[in-house]
Design a protein around this motif. Structure first.
Motif, PDB file in Angstrom:
ATOM      1  N   CYS A  44     -10.646  -1.840   0.417  1.00 13.08           N
ATOM      2  CA  CYS A  44      -9.780  -3.018   0.396  1.00 13.08           C
ATOM      3  C   CYS A  44     -10.109  -3.946   1.566  1.00 13.08           C
ATOM      4  O   CYS A  44     -10.102  -5.164   1.432  1.00 13.08           O
ATOM      5  CB  CYS A  44      -8.309  -2.605   0.421  1.00 13.08           C
ATOM      6  SG  CYS A  44      -7.887  -1.544   1.798  1.00 13.08           S
ATOM      7  N   ALA A  64      -3.861   2.817  -4.927  1.00 11.59           N
ATOM      8  CA  ALA A  64      -2.815   2.938  -3.913  1.00 11.59           C
ATOM      9  C   ALA A  64      -2.116   1.604  -3.645  1.00 11.59           C
ATOM     10  O   ALA A  64      -1.077   1.567  -2.998  1.00 11.59           O
ATOM     11  CB  ALA A  64      -3.430   3.451  -2.607  1.00 11.59           C
ATOM     12  N   ILE A  65      -2.724   0.511  -4.130  1.00 14.43           N
ATOM     13  CA  ILE A  65      -2.132  -0.799  -3.845  1.00 14.43           C
ATOM     14  C   ILE A  65      -1.463  -1.343  -5.103  1.00 14.43           C
ATOM     15  O   ILE A  65      -2.067  -1.423  -6.169  1.00 14.43           O
ATOM     16  CB  ILE A  65      -3.195  -1.797  -3.335  1.00 14.43           C
ATOM     17  CG1 ILE A  65      -3.934  -1.209  -2.119  1.00 14.43           C
ATOM     18  CG2 ILE A  65      -2.548  -3.136  -2.986  1.00 14.43           C
ATOM     19  CD1 ILE A  65      -4.996  -2.106  -1.529  1.00 14.43           C
ATOM     20  N   THR A  76      -6.799   6.908   0.601  1.00 16.34           N
ATOM     21  CA  THR A  76      -7.769   7.852   1.170  1.00 16.34           C
ATOM     22  C   THR A  76      -8.500   7.274   2.378  1.00 16.34           C
ATOM     23  O   THR A  76      -9.455   7.849   2.866  1.00 16.34           O
ATOM     24  CB  THR A  76      -8.820   8.227   0.126  1.00 16.34           C
ATOM     25  OG1 THR A  76      -9.477   7.019  -0.282  1.00 16.34           O
ATOM     26  CG2 THR A  76      -8.196   8.919  -1.078  1.00 16.34           C
ATOM     27  N   ILE A  92       0.833  -1.199   0.000  1.00 16.70           N
ATOM     28  CA  ILE A  92       0.000   0.000   0.000  1.00 16.70           C
ATOM     29  C   ILE A  92       0.873   1.255   0.000  1.00 16.70           C
ATOM     30  O   ILE A  92       1.792   1.389   0.817  1.00 16.70           O
ATOM     31  CB  ILE A  92      -0.930   0.023   1.227  1.00 16.70           C
ATOM     32  CG1 ILE A  92      -1.813  -1.245   1.256  1.00 16.70           C
ATOM     33  CG2 ILE A  92      -1.816   1.270   1.225  1.00 16.70           C
ATOM     34  CD1 ILE A  92      -2.731  -1.355   2.450  1.00 16.70           C
TER      35      ILE A  92
HETATM   36  S1  SF4 Z   1      -8.973   0.768  -1.012  1.00 22.57           S
HETATM   37 FE1  SF4 Z   1      -7.145   1.952  -1.424  1.00 22.57          FE
HETATM   38  S2  SF4 Z   1      -7.673   3.995  -0.787  1.00 22.57           S
HETATM   39 FE2  SF4 Z   1      -9.202   2.670   0.104  1.00 22.57          FE
HETATM   40  S3  SF4 Z   1      -8.387   2.232   2.143  1.00 22.57           S
HETATM   41 FE3  SF4 Z   1      -7.690   0.599   0.803  1.00 22.57          FE
HETATM   42  S4  SF4 Z   1      -5.678   1.264   0.107  1.00 22.57           S
HETATM   43 FE4  SF4 Z   1      -6.686   3.064   0.955  1.00 22.57          FE
END
Ligand code: SF4
Ligand code: SF4
Lengths: 384, 88
Positions: free
Chosen positions: B42, B80-81, B37, B31
Motif C-alpha cells: 500500500c 486489510a484495507i 502482514t 486498515i
Molecule cells: S498492503 Fe495491506 S497487508 Fe500490505 S502493508 Fe498495506 S495494509 Fe498491510
C-alpha cells in the motif's frame, strides 16, 4: 584594458561548459545523453564521481523527465543545470513551458542541432529557435570561450531577483561542442564571488504554497503580463551582469555585438558560431574597400530590438543569415530584424544557409555581400 | 513567510471540508491491522504518498492528504484495507 594572466585550458565546447557548470556548483543536475551533447554529460558524471562536483546527479529515462527533475529541484531552492539538443529539446518542450511559465531559475545548455525529418545529427538552429515563446531567456555563443563565459553568466542572470527566469545557452552542435579551443578560465574563487550560492526559495514547510497552480482567465493573463515585464526588465540585468563579468574576465559582452558596423553601408546579421566566418568575410571585403560590418545577436530572447534599431539606423541594406526557417513565413532572424527595423525603410535581405550542418564558409558570406552591392541579391536566397 | 517575488505564479491553498485534501474524498481507507502482514504494498502504490511505516512498523495513513482513491485497498493482498464512505 587590463591584461590579466589567466589559466588557459585546451577544451572542447562540451567540456568547457561542463567546467563552467562545475565552477557554478549546482546542487542538482539531470541530463539525458543526446548527440552532440553526450560528452558534456559524461564529463559532468566524471566530476560528480570524482567528488569534484558535489551535486545530486539524477539519471532519468528521457529529456522530459530531465527537465521535470531540475524544475522540481529548482522550486525547492537548488541551483540546477540540464542540457540537451534537437529532438531531445522537443521532447523536453512540454516541461520547458512549465518551467518558463512558473519562472524558476534553471540553466540549460543547448547543443544546437537540426530537427528530423530527415534524421540528422548536424548543426542548425531550428531546435533552439523553436523555444522562442516559452518565457526563457535565450542566448547563443560564438565560440568555446563564449560558451564557457555565458554558462557562468546564465546562472547569475536566471537567479537575479529582478528576473527569475530560466536561461538557455545555445552553442552550435559539433562546430563548438566538439572543437578544441584555448579557453581562459576563471579561478574558482573568482567564480564564487561572481556567483554566490542561490538565495531564492519557493518552498518553506512552515508556510506551504502551491507552485504551478491553475489560474482563472483573469489571473492567467495577469501572470503572463508579469512575465512579459520581467522579460523586458531582464535586458538591463543581463547587461549589468555582463559588465560585472567583464570586470573579472576582461572580456566584453553585450546583448548584441558589432563588428566594424559603425561606419558600414552593408551589415550582415547573424547568430552563433558562423559569425566568426562572417567576420572573416567582413575583413576581406573591407580590404577590397567595401564598407561592410557584422552584427551578432548574442541574446535572442529578450530580442534586443532597440539596440538593433540604433546600430543599424544608418546602413543602406541588411542581410540576415538564418540557420533556421519558419516554413510558410521566412527566415526567423530575418523576420525579427524586419520587425525591429519597421518604418526605417532599410531593405532586409534574407539568406538561409547551413541547415542540417551544410558547410558555410567566409566565401559564402563574401559572395552574398558582393551580390548585394551589385544589386543581384534576391529578397530571400537559399544557399543550397 | 517566504518572500516570493512579484509575478511568480503561486497559490496559497486553503483547507477543504475533509481536511487538507480539499473536497476530493468520498471514501476513506481504513486498515484492519489484524489482517495486515506489513508487506508495504500500500505504501508503494499510494498515489499521494500518504502512507508511511511508523515506529510500530504498521502502515499509517495520513488522512490530511489521502484523496480516497482506493488504490491501496485494491493492491492490499490480504484485503486489510476497507474503503468506508465519508458522505454524510
Ligand atoms: S498492503 Fe495491506 S497487508 Fe500490505 S502493508 Fe498495506 S495494509 Fe498491510
Ligand atoms: S485511498 Fe488512495 S490516497 Fe488514500 S491512502 Fe489509499 S492509495 Fe493513498
Amino acid at each position: 584594458m587590463q591584461v590579466l594572466k589567466r589559466k588557459s585550458l585546451a577544451l572542447v565546447g562540451n567540456h568547457a561548459v561542463a567546467y563552467a557548470v562545475k565552477q557554478a556548483k549546482p546542487q542538482v543536475l539531470s541530463v539525458f545523453p543526446i548527440t552532440p551533447q553526450t560528452t558534456m554529460l559524461e564529463k559532468l558524471a566524471e566530476y560528480v564521481s570524482k567528488g569534484e562536483l558535489k551535486a545530486e546527479m539524477i539519471r532519468v529515462e528521457s529529456e522530459h523527465s530531465a527537465m521535470a527533475a531540475v524544475y522540481g529541484a529548482a522550486v525547492a531552492g537548488s541551483r540546477v543545470f540540464t542540457a540537451t539538443s534537437s529532438q531531445g529539446l522537443l521532447y523536453m518542450t512540454e516541461m520547458i513551458y512549465w518551467a518558463g511559465g512558473q519562472r524558476v531559475p534553471i540553466v540549460a545548455a543547448i547543443a544546437t542541432r537540426a530537427l528530423a525529418e530527415p534524421w540528422t545529427i548536424w548543426d542548425d538552429h531550428q531546435d533552439f529557435i523553436s523555444k522562442r515563446d516559452a518565457i526563457w531567456i535565450q542566448m547563443m555563443a560564438e565560440n568555446v570561450q563564449e560558451a564557457y563565459d555565458m554558462t557562468l553568466q546564465a546562472f547569475k542572470i536566471s537567479e537575479d531577483q529582478r528576473v527569475i527566469m530560466p536561461v538557455m545557452m545555445g552553442f552550435d552542435g559539433f562546430i563548438l561542442t566538439h572543437t578544441m579551443e584555448r579557453v581562459e578560465v576563471l579561478e574558482d574563487s573568482e567564480v564564487d564571488s561572481f556567483l554566490p550560492p542561490r538565495q531564492f526559495n519557493l518552498i518553506d514547510f512552515s508556510d506551504p504554497v502551491g507552485v504551478g497552480p491553475i489560474a482563472t482567465p483573469d489571473e492567467y493573463i495577469k501572470i503572463r503580463y508579469e512575465a512579459k515585464k520581467a522579460m523586458e526588465r531582464s535586458k538591463d540585468v543581463i547587461r549589468d551582469i555582463m559588465k560585472e563579468y567583464e570586470k573579472i574576465s576582461g572580456r566584453k559582452y553585450d546583448l548584441v555585438e558589432c563588428y566594424k558596423c559603425e561606419d558600414a553601408d552593408y551589415v550582415i546579421v547573424s547568430m552563433g558560431a558562423w559569425s566568426s566566418d562572417g567576420k572573416v568575410a567582413v575583413d576581406r571585403l573591407r580590404n577590397n574597400g567595401e564598407k561592410v560590418g557584422l552584427l551578432k545577436i548574442r541574446v535572442f530572447r529578450p530580442f534586443p530590438k532597440e539596440e538593433i534599431r540604433e546600430k543599424l539606423k544608418d546602413v543602406k541594406a541588411v542581410v540576415t543569415f538564418d540557420r533556421a526557417y519558419s516554413f510558410g513565413s521566412g527566415g526567423i532572424l530575418a523576420n525579427e530584424i524586419k520587425s525591429a527595423l519597421y518604418g526605417n525603410n532599410i531593405p532586409v535581405h534574407s539568406v538561409i544557409a547551413g541547415l542540417g550542418g551544410k558547410d558555410v564558409r567566409p566565401l559564402h558570406f563574401q559572395n552574398v555581400i558582393e551580390d548585394l552591392i551589385s544589386g543581384k541579391l534576391e529578397e530571400e536566397r537559399w544557399i543550397l | 513567510m517566504i518572500n516570493v517575488p512579484e509575478g511568480i505564479p503561486i497559490a496559497r491553498p486553503k483547507l477543504g471540508s475533509a481536511g487538507k485534501t480539499g473536497t476530493w474524498r468520498l471514501d476513506k481507507p481504513v486498515i484492519n491491522y489484524d489482517k495486515c502482514t506489513r508487506c508495504r504494498l500500500c505504501i508503494l502504490y499510494c498515489v499521494e504518498n500518504t502512507i508511511d511505516m511508523k515506529e510500530d512498523l504498521f502502515p499509517l495513513i495520513d488522512y490530511d492528504y489521502c484523496k480516497g482513491c482506493g488504490v491501496c485497498a485494491q493492491v492490499c493482498p490480504t484485503h486489510a484495507i476497507e474503503m468506508v464512505s465519508e458522505v454524510k
